[in-house]
Design a protein around this motif. Structure first.
Motif, PDB file in Angstrom:
ATOM      1  N   ASP A 269       0.806  -1.214   0.000  1.00 48.21           N
ATOM      2  CA  ASP A 269       0.000   0.000   0.000  1.00 48.21           C
ATOM      3  C   ASP A 269       0.841   1.266   0.000  1.00 48.21           C
ATOM      4  O   ASP A 269       0.314   2.355  -0.018  1.00 48.21           O
ATOM      5  CB  ASP A 269      -0.989   0.022   1.166  1.00 48.21           C
ATOM      6  N   PHE A 270       2.207   1.126   0.008  1.00 48.24           N
ATOM      7  CA  PHE A 270       3.036   2.306  -0.207  1.00 48.24           C
ATOM      8  C   PHE A 270       3.027   2.720  -1.681  1.00 48.24           C
ATOM      9  O   PHE A 270       3.316   3.855  -2.012  1.00 48.24           O
ATOM     10  CB  PHE A 270       4.489   2.029   0.191  1.00 48.24           C
ATOM     11  N   GLN A 271       2.725   1.765  -2.557  1.00 49.82           N
ATOM     12  CA  GLN A 271       2.851   2.044  -3.982  1.00 49.82           C
ATOM     13  C   GLN A 271       1.616   2.777  -4.497  1.00 49.82           C
ATOM     14  O   GLN A 271       0.850   2.273  -5.307  1.00 49.82           O
ATOM     15  CB  GLN A 271       3.058   0.724  -4.746  1.00 49.82           C
ATOM     16  N   ILE A 272       1.408   3.971  -4.005  1.00 47.12           N
ATOM     17  CA  ILE A 272       0.245   4.733  -4.428  1.00 47.12           C
ATOM     18  C   ILE A 272       0.474   5.266  -5.836  1.00 47.12           C
ATOM     19  O   ILE A 272       1.598   5.365  -6.310  1.00 47.12           O
ATOM     20  CB  ILE A 272      -0.054   5.888  -3.452  1.00 47.12           C
ATOM     21  N   SER A 273      -0.626   5.581  -6.496  1.00 46.13           N
ATOM     22  CA  SER A 273      -0.521   6.007  -7.882  1.00 46.13           C
ATOM     23  C   SER A 273       0.294   7.292  -7.987  1.00 46.13           C
ATOM     24  O   SER A 273       0.337   8.104  -7.061  1.00 46.13           O
ATOM     25  CB  SER A 273      -1.914   6.235  -8.468  1.00 46.13           C
TER      26      SER A 273
ATOM     27  N   ILE B 172      -7.879  21.585  -0.916  1.00 51.05           N
ATOM     28  CA  ILE B 172      -9.062  20.754  -1.110  1.00 51.05           C
ATOM     29  C   ILE B 172      -8.646  19.535  -1.923  1.00 51.05           C
ATOM     30  O   ILE B 172      -7.620  19.554  -2.599  1.00 51.05           O
ATOM     31  CB  ILE B 172     -10.195  21.513  -1.839  1.00 51.05           C
ATOM     32  N   LEU B 173      -9.434  18.473  -1.852  1.00 50.97           N
ATOM     33  CA  LEU B 173      -9.121  17.273  -2.619  1.00 50.97           C
ATOM     34  C   LEU B 173      -9.971  17.220  -3.879  1.00 50.97           C
ATOM     35  O   LEU B 173     -11.202  17.192  -3.799  1.00 50.97           O
ATOM     36  CB  LEU B 173      -9.367  16.017  -1.782  1.00 50.97           C
ATOM     37  N   PRO B 174      -9.330  17.203  -5.058  1.00 50.13           N
ATOM     38  CA  PRO B 174     -10.085  17.136  -6.315  1.00 50.13           C
ATOM     39  C   PRO B 174     -10.819  15.808  -6.447  1.00 50.13           C
ATOM     40  O   PRO B 174     -10.333  14.758  -6.022  1.00 50.13           O
ATOM     41  CB  PRO B 174      -9.000  17.283  -7.386  1.00 50.13           C
ATOM     42  N   GLY B 175     -11.983  15.853  -7.062  1.00 50.27           N
ATOM     43  CA  GLY B 175     -12.849  14.681  -7.121  1.00 50.27           C
ATOM     44  C   GLY B 175     -12.293  13.519  -7.899  1.00 50.27           C
ATOM     45  O   GLY B 175     -12.627  12.361  -7.613  1.00 50.27           O
ATOM     46  N   TYR B 176     -11.423  13.766  -8.889  1.00 47.27           N
ATOM     47  CA  TYR B 176     -11.002  12.667  -9.754  1.00 47.27           C
ATOM     48  C   TYR B 176     -10.172  11.618  -9.025  1.00 47.27           C
ATOM     49  O   TYR B 176     -10.072  10.484  -9.491  1.00 47.27           O
ATOM     50  CB  TYR B 176     -10.253  13.179 -10.990  1.00 47.27           C
ATOM     51  N   ILE B 177      -9.591  11.941  -7.875  1.00 50.09           N
ATOM     52  CA  ILE B 177      -8.814  10.921  -7.169  1.00 50.09           C
ATOM     53  C   ILE B 177      -9.723   9.918  -6.459  1.00 50.09           C
ATOM     54  O   ILE B 177      -9.242   8.894  -5.965  1.00 50.09           O
ATOM     55  CB  ILE B 177      -7.822  11.542  -6.168  1.00 50.09           C
ATOM     56  N   PHE B 178     -11.024  10.188  -6.419  1.00 45.52           N
ATOM     57  CA  PHE B 178     -11.971   9.275  -5.781  1.00 45.52           C
ATOM     58  C   PHE B 178     -12.616   8.310  -6.781  1.00 45.52           C
ATOM     59  O   PHE B 178     -13.515   7.556  -6.420  1.00 45.52           O
ATOM     60  CB  PHE B 178     -13.073  10.062  -5.066  1.00 45.52           C
ATOM     61  N   TYR B 179     -12.154   8.362  -8.028  1.00 44.95           N
ATOM     62  CA  TYR B 179     -12.699   7.486  -9.063  1.00 44.95           C
ATOM     63  C   TYR B 179     -11.607   6.578  -9.594  1.00 44.95           C
ATOM     64  O   TYR B 179     -10.478   7.023  -9.830  1.00 44.95           O
ATOM     65  CB  TYR B 179     -13.305   8.306 -10.208  1.00 44.95           C
ATOM     66  N   GLU B 180     -11.960   5.331  -9.808  1.00 42.59           N
ATOM     67  CA  GLU B 180     -10.981   4.345 -10.250  1.00 42.59           C
ATOM     68  C   GLU B 180     -10.391   4.711 -11.604  1.00 42.59           C
ATOM     69  O   GLU B 180      -9.225   4.452 -11.879  1.00 42.59           O
ATOM     70  CB  GLU B 180     -11.647   2.959 -10.293  1.00 42.59           C
ATOM     71  N   ASP B 181     -11.197   5.358 -12.466  1.00 40.84           N
ATOM     72  CA  ASP B 181     -10.689   5.754 -13.783  1.00 40.84           C
ATOM     73  C   ASP B 181     -10.163   7.187 -13.803  1.00 40.84           C
ATOM     74  O   ASP B 181      -9.831   7.727 -14.856  1.00 40.84           O
ATOM     75  CB  ASP B 181     -11.772   5.583 -14.852  1.00 40.84           C
ATOM     76  N   SER B 182     -10.105   7.824 -12.620  1.00 43.00           N
ATOM     77  CA  SER B 182      -9.527   9.174 -12.464  1.00 43.00           C
ATOM     78  C   SER B 182     -10.171  10.207 -13.383  1.00 43.00           C
ATOM     79  O   SER B 182      -9.519  11.140 -13.833  1.00 43.00           O
ATOM     80  CB  SER B 182      -8.006   9.133 -12.718  1.00 43.00           C
ATOM     81  N   ARG B 183     -11.464  10.058 -13.635  1.00 42.71           N
ATOM     82  CA  ARG B 183     -12.112  10.984 -14.559  1.00 42.71           C
ATOM     83  C   ARG B 183     -12.368  12.342 -13.896  1.00 42.71           C
ATOM     84  O   ARG B 183     -12.686  12.436 -12.720  1.00 42.71           O
ATOM     85  CB  ARG B 183     -13.434  10.411 -15.068  1.00 42.71           C
ATOM     86  N   ASN B 184     -12.223  13.383 -14.680  1.00 46.04           N
ATOM     87  CA  ASN B 184     -12.534  14.730 -14.214  1.00 46.04           C
ATOM     88  C   ASN B 184     -14.041  14.951 -14.300  1.00 46.04           C
ATOM     89  O   ASN B 184     -14.661  14.656 -15.312  1.00 46.04           O
ATOM     90  CB  ASN B 184     -11.824  15.774 -15.075  1.00 46.04           C
ATOM     91  N   ASN B 185     -14.626  15.459 -13.245  1.00 43.71           N
ATOM     92  CA  ASN B 185     -16.063  15.744 -13.279  1.00 43.71           C
ATOM     93  C   ASN B 185     -16.411  16.981 -12.466  1.00 43.71           C
ATOM     94  O   ASN B 185     -17.563  17.186 -12.118  1.00 43.71           O
ATOM     95  CB  ASN B 185     -16.862  14.541 -12.776  1.00 43.71           C
ATOM     96  N   ALA B 186     -15.407  17.783 -12.161  1.00 44.84           N
ATOM     97  CA  ALA B 186     -15.591  19.069 -11.478  1.00 44.84           C
ATOM     98  C   ALA B 186     -16.085  18.925 -10.042  1.00 44.84           C
ATOM     99  O   ALA B 186     -16.532  19.898  -9.446  1.00 44.84           O
ATOM    100  CB  ALA B 186     -16.543  19.966 -12.272  1.00 44.84           C
TER     101      ALA B 186
ATOM    102  N   ILE C  47      -9.175   2.581  -3.194  1.00 43.10           N
ATOM    103  CA  ILE C  47      -8.939   2.294  -4.612  1.00 43.10           C
ATOM    104  C   ILE C  47      -7.485   1.894  -4.825  1.00 43.10           C
ATOM    105  O   ILE C  47      -7.178   0.938  -5.544  1.00 43.10           O
ATOM    106  CB  ILE C  47      -9.293   3.524  -5.476  1.00 43.10           C
ATOM    107  N   ASN C  48      -6.584   2.608  -4.169  1.00 40.84           N
ATOM    108  CA  ASN C  48      -5.159   2.348  -4.340  1.00 40.84           C
ATOM    109  C   ASN C  48      -4.779   0.946  -3.882  1.00 40.84           C
ATOM    110  O   ASN C  48      -3.980   0.259  -4.526  1.00 40.84           O
ATOM    111  CB  ASN C  48      -4.362   3.388  -3.556  1.00 40.84           C
ATOM    112  N   ILE C  49      -5.348   0.499  -2.765  1.00 40.08           N
ATOM    113  CA  ILE C  49      -5.069  -0.852  -2.272  1.00 40.08           C
ATOM    114  C   ILE C  49      -5.630  -1.897  -3.231  1.00 40.08           C
ATOM    115  O   ILE C  49      -4.947  -2.838  -3.640  1.00 40.08           O
ATOM    116  CB  ILE C  49      -5.698  -1.067  -0.878  1.00 40.08           C
TER     117      ILE C  49
END
Length: 456
Positions: A70-74, A410-424, A191-193
């Motif tokens: 789990d150290f190997q984060i994206s 602030i944390l951008p939303g795309y890091i909460f998606y597995e495909d890292s999509r931008n959605n504002a 997601i990272n794990i």
């Protein structure tokens, strides 16, 4: 510097790659000088880091960085965390809407110091793979307040929720690569794990839980082995599952033969009504839930043990994984957590914290409603974060960059998606921000949005 802050600082440095795997850490004396504390405090911090699997020791040689998956984060998440960490170090007037540190301002430091001092004598005692039975009973009583009932023998104490999830996945490793369903979005650390261990299938999240049309379509196409859920005050959305949907997921688990990993760290942070977990609805003899409660979410790393309630028929296999992972929770931590709960301090702290968070949320929502370019995706009734969406006229990448440059994290939303999509979308955490800091933060957001509208 307090030892929980030292632990967090060392963890961040490890994740960022400041030290590499097998690097030797500075000596206790060197770090004591660096952090302006005692060698005993550093020794205690190292003990916790070792128990959590971040470092290992060689007698008479020193401490070294341990290899962990789990150290190997994206690379993307690592870049974000590094830029925010750098900004935090450089800006004394920072408004931090990313922090989830609930502890520092609301637990009596004298009490924690007392717990720490009383446990120093246990530093050199041999550790054991056995749970501390009195702590297990203590936690069982605590969980009964949330209508979770289990036999003590089915509860296992581990050092972190992340390692617990990895151990659960390994229970089924005799199969081909597993497929796991989880909410879309989900917390980036989960997601990272998972993305390195299993195939991930995201399920659209509605205001009352999963879109079951979406999930049942997935079930019709492929075998789902595991499901990962956060039942209440989901991070980042703040959504709570309805009781009907919780019970329906349990029905599907039995019908389609999958197990559920339930990480329930936020249910106790409801400001008003009680929200039950999936585990509360599970029938005896039909156990399919691995129930995880990580106390570090509320109490910090030095009290941050994790309890896992394991389906009875898989308990022995889980214990074998615990041995294989060399996860041996510190007796010091176990004693401290037990004392903290038994002294009544847990509920005292919890009630005080909920009042503070509720006031912050109400103030934050009232202010955010006055910003036409922002939409509140879901207004939570507990927890400590809120999920927002920018108007399509606002360029989210520029918004994030300007926020950071203006001392607003602030944390951008795309890091909460597995495909890292931008959605504002983006998440605001109000765990450690005062009302005054929230006021300043909102002013910064308004100023940035106003500027972006002018140049658009």
């Amino acid at each position: 510097m307090k030892y929980e802050e030292i632990i967090q600082d060392i963890k961040v440095k490890i994740i960022q790659g400041y030290w590499k795997v097998d690097d030797k850490l500075p000596s206790l004396r060197q770090l004591a000088r660096k952090y302006e504390t005692s060698s005993n405090t550093i020794a205690f911090a190292f003990r916790i880091l070792r128990d959590e699997g971040y470092i290992f020791s060689i007698p008479a040689v020193g401490y070294f960085i341990k290899k962990r998956k789990d150290f190997q984060i994206s690379k993307q998440v690592k870049t974000i965390l590094k830029s925010y960490y750098d900004a935090e170090n450089k800006n004394d007037n920072l408004i931090n809407f990313t922090s989830i540190n609930l502890l520092s301002k609301y637990i009596n430091n004298n009490f924690i110091s007392y717990l720490f001092e009383t446990q120093k004598k246990n530093f050199n005692k041999n550790k054991t793979l056995e749970n501390k039975s009195s702590l297990v009973s203590c936690i069982s009583n605590l969980l009964e307040e949330d209508e979770i009932f289990t036999l003590d023998k089915n509860m296992i104490i581990t050092s972190s929720s992340q390692l617990s999830i990895e151990m659960i996945i390994r229970l089924f490793s005799n199969k081909n690569k597993l497929t796991i369903a989880l909410s879309d979005p989900s917390h980036y650390s989960v997601i990272n794990i998972l993305e390195k261990l299993v195939n991930i299938r995201g399920v659209h999240l509605l205001d009352d839980g999963w879109d079951f049309k979406d999930f049942e379509n997935i079930l019709s196409l492929e075998k789902i082995d595991l499901v990962y859920v956060t039942p209440n005050f989901h991070d980042p959305s703040g959504i709570c599952w309805s009781e009907d949907k919780k019970m329906y997921l349990l029905e599907l688990a039995e019908k389609f033969d999958f197990y559920i990993i339930e990480e329930d760290n936020y249910s106790s942070l409801s400001y008003s009504q009680k929200y039950l977990s999936f585990k509360s609805f599970e029938r005896i003899g039909k156990e399919r839930i691995f129930y995880i409660r990580d106390f570090s979410t509320l109490l910090g790393s030095f009290l941050g043990l994790t309890c896992v309630i394991v389906p009875p028929k898989l308990k022995d296999k889980f214990l074998m994984e615990k041995i294989a992972f060399s996860i041996i929770p510190s007796q010091v931590q176990q004693n401290m957590l037990e004392t903290f709960i038994n002294n009544g301090y847990f509920f005292f702290f919890l009630n005080k914290l909920k009042n503070v968070l509720n006031n912050r949320l109400n103030y934050l929502v009232n202010e955010l409603k006055n910003i036409a370019e922002l939409k509140i995706m879901h207004q939570p009734e507990g927890g400590f974060f809120i999920w927002l969406k920018l108007n399509r006229q606002i360029d989210e990448d520029i918004f994030y960059e300007l926020s950071k440059n203006n001392g607003l994290l602030i944390l951008p939303g795309y890091i909460f998606y597995e495909d890292s999509r931008n959605n504002a979308k983006f998440r605001i955490s109000f765990a450690s921000t005062s009302l005054y800091e929230i006021e300043i933060g909102i002013k910064k957001i308004k100023k940035i949005i106003s500027y972006l509208k002018e140049i658009n």
